[in-house]
Write a protein that holds these residues in place. Sequence first.
Motif, PDB file in Angstrom:
ATOM      1  N   SER A 120     103.181 -17.833 -59.708  1.00 21.32           N
ATOM      2  CA  SER A 120     104.423 -18.564 -59.983  1.00 21.32           C
ATOM      3  C   SER A 120     104.160 -20.063 -59.807  1.00 21.32           C
ATOM      4  N   HIS A 121     104.950 -20.867 -60.508  1.00 16.78           N
ATOM      5  CA  HIS A 121     104.683 -22.308 -60.530  1.00 16.78           C
ATOM      6  C   HIS A 121     104.688 -22.940 -59.135  1.00 16.78           C
ATOM      7  N   VAL A 122     105.684 -22.632 -58.335  1.00 14.34           N
ATOM      8  CA  VAL A 122     105.739 -23.338 -57.043  1.00 14.34           C
ATOM      9  C   VAL A 122     104.667 -22.835 -56.068  1.00 14.34           C
ATOM     10  N   HIS A 170     118.900 -30.380 -62.716  1.00 12.63           N
ATOM     11  CA  HIS A 170     118.092 -29.263 -63.197  1.00 12.63           C
ATOM     12  C   HIS A 170     117.176 -29.750 -64.316  1.00 12.63           C
ATOM     13  N   GLU A 171     115.958 -29.185 -64.371  1.00 13.85           N
ATOM     14  CA  GLU A 171     115.062 -29.543 -65.485  1.00 13.85           C
ATOM     15  C   GLU A 171     115.467 -28.737 -66.725  1.00 13.85           C
ATOM     16  N   ALA A 172     114.742 -28.949 -67.825  1.00 17.37           N
ATOM     17  CA  ALA A 172     115.203 -28.449 -69.128  1.00 17.37           C
ATOM     18  C   ALA A 172     115.307 -26.919 -69.213  1.00 17.37           C
ATOM     19  N   LYS A 200     106.429 -31.874 -72.896  1.00 17.54           N
ATOM     20  CA  LYS A 200     107.444 -31.290 -73.769  1.00 17.54           C
ATOM     21  C   LYS A 200     107.714 -29.846 -73.338  1.00 17.54           C
ATOM     22  N   GLN A 201     108.966 -29.463 -73.301  1.00 16.85           N
ATOM     23  CA  GLN A 201     109.322 -28.094 -72.918  1.00 16.85           C
ATOM     24  C   GLN A 201     109.974 -27.387 -74.108  1.00 16.85           C
ATOM     25  N   LEU A 202     109.421 -26.221 -74.444  1.00 15.42           N
ATOM     26  CA  LEU A 202     109.962 -25.428 -75.546  1.00 15.42           C
ATOM     27  C   LEU A 202     111.019 -24.492 -74.973  1.00 15.42           C
ATOM     28  N   LYS A 232     101.591 -21.767 -57.026  1.00 17.15           N
ATOM     29  CA  LYS A 232     100.327 -22.348 -57.503  1.00 17.15           C
ATOM     30  C   LYS A 232     100.213 -23.808 -57.071  1.00 17.15           C
ATOM     31  N   THR A 233     101.314 -24.543 -57.182  1.00 17.55           N
ATOM     32  CA  THR A 233     101.244 -25.992 -56.979  1.00 17.55           C
ATOM     33  C   THR A 233     101.405 -26.387 -55.514  1.00 17.55           C
ATOM     34  N   ARG A 234     101.898 -25.465 -54.693  1.00 15.03           N
ATOM     35  CA  ARG A 234     101.902 -25.689 -53.240  1.00 15.03           C
ATOM     36  C   ARG A 234     101.756 -24.335 -52.564  1.00 15.03           C
ATOM     37  N   PRO A 235     100.518 -23.981 -52.230  1.00 19.64           N
ATOM     38  CA  PRO A 235     100.239 -22.592 -51.797  1.00 19.64           C
ATOM     39  C   PRO A 235     100.783 -22.214 -50.413  1.00 19.64           C
ATOM     40  N   ARG A 236     101.316 -23.166 -49.659  1.00 22.87           N
ATOM     41  CA  ARG A 236     101.860 -22.852 -48.321  1.00 22.87           C
ATOM     42  C   ARG A 236     100.866 -21.999 -47.517  1.00 22.87           C
ATOM     43  N   ALA A 237     101.259 -20.820 -47.032  1.00 23.21           N
ATOM     44  CA  ALA A 237     100.366 -20.048 -46.164  1.00 23.21           C
ATOM     45  C   ALA A 237      99.122 -19.527 -46.888  1.00 23.21           C
ATOM     46  N   TYR A 280     116.200 -24.873 -64.159  1.00 20.94           N
ATOM     47  CA  TYR A 280     115.934 -24.688 -62.723  1.00 20.94           C
ATOM     48  C   TYR A 280     116.156 -25.994 -61.964  1.00 20.94           C
ATOM     49  N   LEU A 281     116.743 -25.882 -60.793  1.00 22.88           N
ATOM     50  CA  LEU A 281     116.963 -27.073 -59.970  1.00 22.88           C
ATOM     51  C   LEU A 281     115.616 -27.706 -59.635  1.00 22.88           C
ATOM     52  N   ASP A 282     115.513 -29.015 -59.821  1.00 24.35           N
ATOM     53  CA  ASP A 282     114.259 -29.719 -59.533  1.00 24.35           C
ATOM     54  C   ASP A 282     114.488 -30.670 -58.358  1.00 24.35           C
ATOM     55  N   GLY A 283     113.402 -31.235 -57.870  1.00 31.11           N
ATOM     56  CA  GLY A 283     113.521 -32.176 -56.761  1.00 31.11           C
ATOM     57  C   GLY A 283     113.913 -31.499 -55.454  1.00 31.11           C
ATOM     58  N   VAL A 284     113.548 -30.230 -55.303  1.00 29.66           N
ATOM     59  CA  VAL A 284     113.920 -29.496 -54.091  1.00 29.66           C
ATOM     60  C   VAL A 284     112.892 -29.724 -52.989  1.00 29.66           C
ATOM     61  N   SER A 285     111.623 -29.594 -53.331  1.00 26.45           N
ATOM     62  CA  SER A 285     110.580 -29.638 -52.304  1.00 26.45           C
ATOM     63  C   SER A 285     109.692 -30.858 -52.481  1.00 26.45           C
ATOM     64  N   GLN A 286     109.662 -31.690 -51.473  1.00 26.26           N
ATOM     65  CA  GLN A 286     108.741 -32.822 -51.420  1.00 26.26           C
ATOM     66  C   GLN A 286     108.055 -32.760 -50.063  1.00 26.26           C
ATOM     67  N   ILE A 325     103.988 -36.662 -54.251  1.00 30.61           N
ATOM     68  CA  ILE A 325     105.439 -36.872 -54.312  1.00 30.61           C
ATOM     69  C   ILE A 325     105.811 -36.945 -55.784  1.00 30.61           C
ATOM     70  N   ARG A 326     106.778 -36.125 -56.181  1.00 28.04           N
ATOM     71  CA  ARG A 326     107.185 -36.063 -57.591  1.00 28.04           C
ATOM     72  C   ARG A 326     108.431 -36.913 -57.811  1.00 28.04           C
ATOM     73  N   ALA A 327     108.441 -37.651 -58.921  1.00 27.94           N
ATOM     74  CA  ALA A 327     109.567 -38.545 -59.199  1.00 27.94           C
ATOM     75  C   ALA A 327     109.910 -38.536 -60.689  1.00 27.94           C
ATOM     76  N   ALA A 361     109.713 -36.117 -68.142  1.00 29.24           N
ATOM     77  CA  ALA A 361     108.923 -37.330 -67.939  1.00 29.24           C
ATOM     78  C   ALA A 361     108.396 -37.204 -66.516  1.00 29.24           C
ATOM     79  N   PHE A 362     107.179 -36.627 -66.419  1.00 34.97           N
ATOM     80  CA  PHE A 362     106.615 -36.277 -65.111  1.00 34.97           C
ATOM     81  C   PHE A 362     105.981 -37.506 -64.470  1.00 34.97           C
ATOM     82  N   VAL A 363     106.296 -37.709 -63.204  1.00 33.92           N
ATOM     83  CA  VAL A 363     105.690 -38.785 -62.420  1.00 33.92           C
ATOM     84  C   VAL A 363     105.259 -38.194 -61.091  1.00 33.92           C
TER      85      VAL A 363
HETATM   86 FE1  N7H Z   1     106.737 -28.521 -61.050  1.00 39.72          FE
HETATM   87  N1  N7H Z   1     109.984 -25.938 -63.498  1.00 39.72           N
HETATM   88  O1  N7H Z   1     111.084 -26.119 -63.930  1.00 39.72           O
HETATM   89  O2  N7H Z   1     109.448 -24.837 -63.616  1.00 39.72           O
HETATM   90  N2  N7H Z   1     108.476 -27.597 -60.524  1.00 39.72           N
HETATM   91  N3  N7H Z   1     107.285 -28.468 -62.994  1.00 39.72           N
HETATM   92  N4  N7H Z   1     105.034 -29.572 -61.539  1.00 39.72           N
HETATM   93  N5  N7H Z   1     106.194 -28.655 -59.090  1.00 39.72           N
HETATM   94  C1  N7H Z   1     108.897 -27.380 -59.243  1.00 39.72           C
HETATM   95  O3  N7H Z   1     110.551 -27.653 -55.542  1.00 39.72           O
HETATM   96  C2  N7H Z   1     108.357 -27.792 -63.549  1.00 39.72           C
HETATM   97  C3  N7H Z   1     104.685 -29.989 -62.788  1.00 39.72           C
HETATM   98  C4  N7H Z   1     105.014 -29.181 -58.587  1.00 39.72           C
HETATM   99  O4  N7H Z   1     106.604 -27.646 -52.660  1.00 39.72           O
HETATM  100  C5  N7H Z   1     110.160 -26.696 -59.264  1.00 39.72           C
HETATM  101  O5  N7H Z   1     111.480 -29.365 -56.546  1.00 39.72           O
HETATM  102  C6  N7H Z   1     108.358 -28.016 -64.984  1.00 39.72           C
HETATM  103  C7  N7H Z   1     103.373 -30.596 -62.767  1.00 39.72           C
HETATM  104  C8  N7H Z   1     105.013 -29.122 -57.136  1.00 39.72           C
HETATM  105  O6  N7H Z   1     106.984 -25.550 -53.111  1.00 39.72           O
HETATM  106  C9  N7H Z   1     110.489 -26.499 -60.577  1.00 39.72           C
HETATM  107  C10 N7H Z   1     107.284 -28.842 -65.261  1.00 39.72           C
HETATM  108  C11 N7H Z   1     102.931 -30.512 -61.458  1.00 39.72           C
HETATM  109  C12 N7H Z   1     106.233 -28.549 -56.783  1.00 39.72           C
HETATM  110  C13 N7H Z   1     109.409 -27.053 -61.392  1.00 39.72           C
HETATM  111  C14 N7H Z   1     106.622 -29.108 -64.017  1.00 39.72           C
HETATM  112  C15 N7H Z   1     103.999 -29.885 -60.700  1.00 39.72           C
HETATM  113  C16 N7H Z   1     106.947 -28.271 -58.025  1.00 39.72           C
HETATM  114  C17 N7H Z   1     110.953 -26.224 -58.047  1.00 39.72           C
HETATM  115  C18 N7H Z   1     106.801 -29.383 -66.567  1.00 39.72           C
HETATM  116  C19 N7H Z   1     101.645 -30.964 -60.848  1.00 39.72           C
HETATM  117  C20 N7H Z   1     106.728 -28.276 -55.353  1.00 39.72           C
HETATM  118  C21 N7H Z   1     111.861 -27.275 -57.505  1.00 39.72           C
HETATM  119  C22 N7H Z   1     107.554 -29.534 -67.618  1.00 39.72           C
HETATM  120  C23 N7H Z   1     100.494 -30.978 -61.480  1.00 39.72           C
HETATM  121  C24 N7H Z   1     106.235 -26.931 -54.858  1.00 39.72           C
HETATM  122  C25 N7H Z   1     111.248 -28.156 -56.446  1.00 39.72           C
HETATM  123  C26 N7H Z   1     106.643 -26.689 -53.421  1.00 39.72           C
HETATM  124  C27 N7H Z   1     108.210 -27.721 -58.088  1.00 39.72           C
HETATM  125  C28 N7H Z   1     109.258 -26.979 -62.796  1.00 39.72           C
HETATM  126  C29 N7H Z   1     105.480 -29.885 -63.915  1.00 39.72           C
HETATM  127  C30 N7H Z   1     103.961 -29.671 -59.339  1.00 39.72           C
HETATM  128  C31 N7H Z   1     111.778 -25.823 -61.030  1.00 39.72           C
HETATM  129  C32 N7H Z   1     109.306 -27.454 -66.019  1.00 39.72           C
HETATM  130  C33 N7H Z   1     102.633 -31.175 -63.965  1.00 39.72           C
HETATM  131  C34 N7H Z   1     103.910 -29.605 -56.206  1.00 39.72           C
END
Ligand code: N7H
Length: 446
Positions: free
Chosen positions: A309-311, A164-166, A225-227, A313-318, A169-175, A328-330, A355-357
Amino acid sequence: GLDTNNIQGDILVGMKKKQERFIFWTINDPARFKSTLRAFIVPQITSVQQLLSTTTQPLVALNVAFSQTGLQALNITDNLSDAAFSRGQFADANALGDPDPTKNGTAWVDAFRGTNIHGVFLLASDNATLLDAQEVVVNSSMGSAISVVYTLQGSIRPGPQAGHEAFGYLDGVSQPHVDGFGTAFPGQQTIDPGVILVGEQGDSLSAKRPAWTTDGSFLAFRQLKQLVPEWNKFIASSAPGVPGLTHAQSVALHGARLVGRWKSGAPVDLSPLVDNATLGADPTLNNNFDYTHQGFDLSSDQSHCPFASHVRKTRPRADLDAAPNSIIRAGIPYGPEVTDDELTSATSTLDRGLAFVSYQSQIAKGFRFIQASWANNEKFSFGKNDTTPGFDAVIGANRGGQRFMSGYDINDASKDLSLLTDFVVSKGGEYFFSPSISALRDFITA
Ligand code: N7H
């Protein structure tokens, strides 16, 4: 198929270790750097293939990537045809929505201000002692050929927060699923390999790329940085009451609607009122959604998931067919857990975050596009009944200025929410190129 023995492992599968250290350096002695890299580092670079099986995973994984000024220091003058990479991230801060990092008091880490960073070693291990030892070996083999200018230690979070990120929320779910590499889970987007790997099918700039760049990838690094206590306080105080839910449930729902997923990873699009841990944990189910629902209008329905919502906005799907804008996030969390003092005062005194990659074949279409043209763009997604869905609730940035989102209230999509301050603060970063292993051996160090 892809040559998985030749592609650096972090690009397609991630290091997947408990700890990861990012070691940023500048080159002092190009000749010594090249010979050391060739003799000691290149043979230890971890490939995709090695990471695929637990029997071949090294105890400490190692990858390397170079900035534009790093390639220049090695007298590599080829144009990689990536303008953002060539300029470096410091010059890109304004376009990314960061407050001006040339001003005093802004959050950018000093080491990232300018173009002084030539490259980065990514070291990862489950064992802190082995990680330390390998860092000593790498740095001492380089000796005075490099100077380390900055180090960032990432760690997965303890106990049940692992993965989970800070914010929790569970991270690394969707690639995205890279065509020809493994099999896609339901709902996973299949993309051409060239969206991530330079010179492969689907990289629209293939014809312009120097031959040695094939099977490399651009690495966008950001220290975000996350507050966390501030976010928690904001979510608790701005949650709309929802009929049938307790206060705690409506607070959890509010946070989940800003992210687009519950803390378990379950998408709000599939589970719009309460979390569903089974759904969150099941990779055959947790990506199988696209924001469309029978009887609901995609251009106005935010009862399942807000447009901003974050997901979403970052992957608009339909909402938008945008396969070339996939990354690809790492990344990995960094910094300590929230202390009791921070919790009670709702004020962060320690530095923690992500540490976003991300990896992409073109920074302008990948990280930079998602951040600047989607997350920071109050008009995106386009074609909705509300022409200003607002900023990405998590990462949308307005150079430190006001941010808002719409659609947060499940009962009244017309209401806007002021996001008060930035809960994710950019501490800057750099753009790098992560070459193939053969390019490291036969070109960069030749
Ligand atoms: Fe995000 N969060 O905790 O809110 N992100 N992200 N992200 N992000 C995702 O699907 C988070 C950042 C994407 O395929 C999840 O793995 C946080 C940047 C993309 O449906 C969560 C930060 C960018 C996806 C978070 C952060 C992205 C995604 C859901 C910064 C690109 C996949 C888990 C601190 C510019 C969307 C998951 C999809 C998912 C969070 C940064 C992009 C929980 C806290 C900078 C493409």
